[in-house]
Enzyme design. Structure first.
Site, short mmCIF file in Angstrom:
data_model
loop_
_atom_site.label_atom_id
_atom_site.label_comp_id
_atom_site.label_asym_id
_atom_site.label_seq_id
_atom_site.Cartn_x
_atom_site.Cartn_y
_atom_site.Cartn_z
CB SER A 78 -0.95 0.01 1.20
OG SER A 78 -0.24 0.21 2.41
CE LYS A 156 -2.87 2.29 4.77
NZ LYS A 156 -2.68 1.40 3.58
#
Length: 295
Positions: A78, A156
């Site tokens: 990701s 993230k």
């Protein structure tokens, strides 16, 4: 099953410390007097010997992991191309304040996250509605709004700060009405023998240099793969709530992030990622990635 290593480490440290302390307070003197009377060396029960030996080690590891730096391994794609599967990173645990181990309550504030920071946090769960109230659930469909949220650490990039107005439609990101510009670098180049890289190659992924405020970083785009939710949406209002942050993966079309589950609460922060200290590429060590500073 998800294990909370910090909680286990804290529990073992307390256990060994209590065993050692209880022995010194209540049993050691009597054992010593008995040994001296018998002309023998003072011995220790096995449990006490283990506790005395391991307590300082456990305490040192606990303090280092909780207040200095903690290692993490990147499990998914990701954050590609910034972070690759198999990267081992170090996370600064005091960048945003000191927190109680396992409980994560902030005790000393040392700074606040900035736009563009790459952060590790405890996954907060999906925002669902139950009886007119918002709750966090481990069930993405919200069919069971009280499903347990898995105890996992995610990584993230911070896109939106509390109070920011964020919009995203396709590849166009706007923050407080200003577009976030990006320059195309070229097609993604990766190892087709690795699943994550092969997916990006098959989907014709391209790499872009995004200018997120003062932070320039790489992102990947592959619109042929999927269509992430826009912002705002049912779970994500345009304005970032107080005490919350909007986070996204750099692999924009293959990242389950705030677009899917809502903002990330400040109390879930674990720290700021800053260095790749080891990297495995499937066939060995990726020496060219070791020592890279994370931007």
């Amino acid at each position: 099953m998800d294990f909370d290593f910090s909680a286990i480490l804290l529990g073992l440290t307390v256990l060994f410390g209590v065993v050692w302390a209880l022995d010194r307070l209540f049993f050691y003197k009597a054992r010593k007097a008995k040994a001296v009377a018998a002309g023998q060396e003072v011995g220790e029960p096995v449990a006490v010997d283990w506790a005395r030996s391991l307590f300082p080690v456990m305490l040192a590891v606990l303090l280092l992991r909780s207040f200095v730096a903690e290692p993490f391994r990147i499990p998914s794609g990701s954050m590609m191309p910034t972070l690759d599967v198999g990267d081992f990173i170090l996370v600064n645990k005091f960048a945003y304040g000191l927190r109680v181990p396992a409980f994560n309550n902030k005790i000393i504030s040392l700074g606040e996250p900035k736009r563009g920071d790459v952060v590790v946090f405890r996954f907060p769960g999906y925002i669902c509605t139950d009886g007119g109230k918002q709750v966090r659930s481990g069930d993405q469909s919200c069919a069971d709004p009280h499903a347990p949220v898995p105890n996992q650490n995610w990584i993230k990039r911070i896109i939106g700060l509390p109070g920011d107005h964020v919009e995203m439609h396709g590849d166009q990101l706007l923050i407080n009405g200003e577009p976030v510009n990006a320059d195309e670098v070229g097609p993604y180049v990766g190892n087709p023998k690795r699943d994550e890289s092969r997916l990006m190659l098959d989907m014709g992924a391209t790499v872009w240099n995004e200018h997120l405020g003062t932070v320039n970083h790489l992102t990947a785009r592959m619109p042929a793969y999927t269509t992430p939710p826009p912002i705002p949406n049912q779970r994500v209002p345009s304005e970032v709530p107080a005490g919350c942050y909007l986070v996204m993966g750099d692999n924009r079309y293959n990242s389950t992030d705030s677009r899917w589950w809502g903002c990330m609460p400040e109390e879930n922060l674990a720290g700021k990622a800053f260095l790749i200290w080891m990297s495995l590429n499937g066939s060995g060590i990726a020496y060219d990635r070791i020592g890279r500073v994370i931007h």
